[in-house]
Design a protein around this motif. Structure first.
Motif, PDB file in Angstrom:
ATOM      1  N   LEU A 129       0.839  -1.187   0.000  1.00  0.00           N
ATOM      2  CA  LEU A 129       0.000   0.000   0.000  1.00  0.00           C
ATOM      3  C   LEU A 129       0.884   1.249   0.000  1.00  0.00           C
ATOM      4  N   MET A 130       0.604   2.163  -0.899  1.00  0.00           N
ATOM      5  CA  MET A 130       1.384   3.396  -1.015  1.00  0.00           C
ATOM      6  C   MET A 130       0.544   4.588  -0.578  1.00  0.00           C
ATOM      7  N   ASP A 131       1.198   5.562   0.005  1.00  0.00           N
ATOM      8  CA  ASP A 131       0.569   6.839   0.381  1.00  0.00           C
ATOM      9  C   ASP A 131      -0.633   6.664   1.291  1.00  0.00           C
ATOM     10  N   VAL A 132      -0.516   5.796   2.273  1.00  0.00           N
ATOM     11  CA  VAL A 132      -1.613   5.559   3.212  1.00  0.00           C
ATOM     12  C   VAL A 132      -1.691   6.732   4.187  1.00  0.00           C
ATOM     13  N   SER A 133      -2.829   7.393   4.196  1.00  0.00           N
ATOM     14  CA  SER A 133      -3.033   8.495   5.138  1.00  0.00           C
ATOM     15  C   SER A 133      -3.884   8.062   6.329  1.00  0.00           C
ATOM     16  N   VAL A 134      -4.746   7.054   6.126  1.00  0.00           N
ATOM     17  CA  VAL A 134      -5.609   6.541   7.195  1.00  0.00           C
ATOM     18  C   VAL A 134      -5.689   5.029   7.081  1.00  0.00           C
ATOM     19  N   LEU A 135      -5.539   4.349   8.216  1.00  0.00           N
ATOM     20  CA  LEU A 135      -5.779   2.911   8.302  1.00  0.00           C
ATOM     21  C   LEU A 135      -6.875   2.732   9.337  1.00  0.00           C
ATOM     22  N   GLU A 136      -7.930   2.004   8.967  1.00  0.00           N
ATOM     23  CA  GLU A 136      -9.103   1.890   9.835  1.00  0.00           C
ATOM     24  C   GLU A 136      -9.436   0.430  10.104  1.00  0.00           C
ATOM     25  N   LEU A 137      -9.701   0.134  11.359  1.00  0.00           N
ATOM     26  CA  LEU A 137     -10.118  -1.198  11.795  1.00  0.00           C
ATOM     27  C   LEU A 137     -11.498  -1.076  12.409  1.00  0.00           C
ATOM     28  N   ASN A 138     -12.471  -1.754  11.803  1.00  0.00           N
ATOM     29  CA  ASN A 138     -13.832  -1.808  12.338  1.00  0.00           C
ATOM     30  C   ASN A 138     -14.046  -3.195  12.928  1.00  0.00           C
ATOM     31  N   ILE A 139     -14.505  -3.249  14.172  1.00  0.00           N
ATOM     32  CA  ILE A 139     -14.702  -4.524  14.857  1.00  0.00           C
ATOM     33  C   ILE A 139     -16.154  -4.660  15.282  1.00  0.00           C
ATOM     34  N   ILE A 140     -16.768  -5.763  14.896  1.00  0.00           N
ATOM     35  CA  ILE A 140     -18.073  -6.150  15.434  1.00  0.00           C
ATOM     36  C   ILE A 140     -17.762  -7.323  16.361  1.00  0.00           C
ATOM     37  N   PRO A 141     -17.785  -7.107  17.677  1.00  0.00           N
ATOM     38  CA  PRO A 141     -17.320  -8.139  18.600  1.00  0.00           C
ATOM     39  C   PRO A 141     -18.210  -9.371  18.668  1.00  0.00           C
ATOM     40  N   ASP A 142     -19.487  -9.234  18.346  1.00  0.00           N
ATOM     41  CA  ASP A 142     -20.399 -10.375  18.386  1.00  0.00           C
ATOM     42  C   ASP A 142     -21.422 -10.206  17.275  1.00  0.00           C
ATOM     43  N   THR A 143     -21.290 -10.993  16.212  1.00  0.00           N
ATOM     44  CA  THR A 143     -22.176 -10.855  15.055  1.00  0.00           C
ATOM     45  C   THR A 143     -23.625 -11.212  15.371  1.00  0.00           C
ATOM     46  N   SER A 144     -23.852 -11.899  16.502  1.00  0.00           N
ATOM     47  CA  SER A 144     -25.225 -12.231  16.886  1.00  0.00           C
ATOM     48  C   SER A 144     -25.885 -11.102  17.668  1.00  0.00           C
ATOM     49  N   GLY A 145     -25.145 -10.011  17.890  1.00  0.00           N
ATOM     50  CA  GLY A 145     -25.715  -8.857  18.574  1.00  0.00           C
ATOM     51  C   GLY A 145     -25.618  -8.912  20.082  1.00  0.00           C
ATOM     52  N   GLY A 146     -24.821  -9.806  20.621  1.00  0.00           N
ATOM     53  CA  GLY A 146     -24.661  -9.913  22.071  1.00  0.00           C
ATOM     54  C   GLY A 146     -23.993  -8.688  22.666  1.00  0.00           C
ATOM     55  N   ASP A 147     -23.727  -8.750  23.953  1.00  0.00           N
ATOM     56  CA  ASP A 147     -23.179  -7.581  24.647  1.00  0.00           C
ATOM     57  C   ASP A 147     -21.656  -7.638  24.837  1.00  0.00           C
ATOM     58  N   ALA A 148     -20.950  -8.377  23.973  1.00  0.00           N
ATOM     59  CA  ALA A 148     -19.490  -8.455  24.056  1.00  0.00           C
ATOM     60  C   ALA A 148     -18.879  -7.099  23.722  1.00  0.00           C
ATOM     61  N   ARG A 149     -17.753  -6.823  24.382  1.00  0.00           N
ATOM     62  CA  ARG A 149     -17.015  -5.592  24.091  1.00  0.00           C
ATOM     63  C   ARG A 149     -15.812  -5.930  23.205  1.00  0.00           C
ATOM     64  N   ALA A 150     -15.574  -5.095  22.223  1.00  0.00           N
ATOM     65  CA  ALA A 150     -14.453  -5.284  21.319  1.00  0.00           C
ATOM     66  C   ALA A 150     -13.147  -5.110  22.090  1.00  0.00           C
ATOM     67  N   SER A 151     -12.140  -5.871  21.659  1.00  0.00           N
ATOM     68  CA  SER A 151     -10.804  -5.729  22.225  1.00  0.00           C
ATOM     69  C   SER A 151      -9.774  -6.006  21.126  1.00  0.00           C
ATOM     70  N   LEU A 152      -8.563  -5.533  21.356  1.00  0.00           N
ATOM     71  CA  LEU A 152      -7.455  -5.720  20.424  1.00  0.00           C
ATOM     72  C   LEU A 152      -6.190  -5.854  21.247  1.00  0.00           C
ATOM     73  N   ALA A 153      -5.529  -7.003  21.122  1.00  0.00           N
ATOM     74  CA  ALA A 153      -4.300  -7.222  21.880  1.00  0.00           C
ATOM     75  C   ALA A 153      -3.133  -6.485  21.259  1.00  0.00           C
ATOM     76  N   ARG A 154      -3.077  -6.473  19.909  1.00  0.00           N
ATOM     77  CA  ARG A 154      -1.928  -5.836  19.269  1.00  0.00           C
ATOM     78  C   ARG A 154      -2.213  -5.511  17.813  1.00  0.00           C
ATOM     79  N   LEU A 155      -1.719  -4.356  17.383  1.00  0.00           N
ATOM     80  CA  LEU A 155      -1.746  -3.944  15.980  1.00  0.00           C
ATOM     81  C   LEU A 155      -0.362  -3.392  15.662  1.00  0.00           C
ATOM     82  N   CYS A 156       0.341  -4.058  14.737  1.00  0.00           N
ATOM     83  CA  CYS A 156       1.676  -3.631  14.327  1.00  0.00           C
ATOM     84  C   CYS A 156       1.681  -3.444  12.823  1.00  0.00           C
ATOM     85  N   ILE A 157       2.406  -2.428  12.357  1.00  0.00           N
ATOM     86  CA  ILE A 157       2.430  -2.092  10.933  1.00  0.00           C
ATOM     87  C   ILE A 157       3.884  -1.863  10.497  1.00  0.00           C
ATOM     88  N   ALA A 158       4.227  -2.451   9.376  1.00  0.00           N
ATOM     89  CA  ALA A 158       5.561  -2.231   8.804  1.00  0.00           C
ATOM     90  C   ALA A 158       5.405  -1.706   7.384  1.00  0.00           C
TER      91      ALA A 158
END
Length: 158
Positions: A129-158
């Protein structure tokens, strides 16, 4: 032979070693829809493992990295942990070269978490990917609509 003691909680997975990872704290501003104050986003953006980021409320969440100057991205490493709740999570990773006016999808992925089986998801994407100005992560923690909260242990970019 070089030798050093690395305290627990500060170990870098072998898959992350040796890569020229971006210093996200220096190169990008982070925007997000929600944050549990006990689990801040900064922890998930460091190479050294710490506590994960976690949303303050249930439902879909967005984490957006807005780079101070456009970046070339060759690799994206994502790590999710869910040791307690059985659920199906979906995430969408996308990028923009025009400051977020338009986006290109990189991947859309679902994962089934189960406390008696799959509690850990790691995704490693090789991209060009060239000239990236924005990187976006959208998380739906429970596709069944439950009350789970989204979490992310790690995001690394090179």
């Amino acid at each position: 032979m070089k030798k050093r003691i690395v305290p627990n909680g500060e170990q870098q997975p072998a898959q992350l070693a040796g890569e020229d990872w971006l210093d996200l704290e220096r190169l990008a501003d982070v925007e997000f829809t929600s944050e549990d104050s006990a689990y801040p986003i900064e922890s998930a953006l460091r190479l050294i493992s710490g506590s994960p980021w976690r949303a303050a409320q249930a439902g879909a969440q967005t984490i957006r990295l807005v780079f101070t100057k456009p970046q070339q991205i060759r690799r994206i490493w994502l790590e999710f942990l869910e040791p307690l709740t059985e659920r199906t999570q979906q995430f969408v990773l996308r990028w923009s070269a025009d400051g977020g006016k338009s986006f290109n999808e990189i991947v859309r992925q679902q994962w089934n978490f189960s406390p008696h089986g799959s509690t850990h998801e790691t995704e490693d994407y090789c991209v060009d990917l060239m000239d990236v100005s924005v990187l976006e992560l959208n998380i739906i923690p429970d596709t069944s609509g439950g009350d789970a909260r989204a979490s992310l242990a790690r995001l690394c970019i090179a």
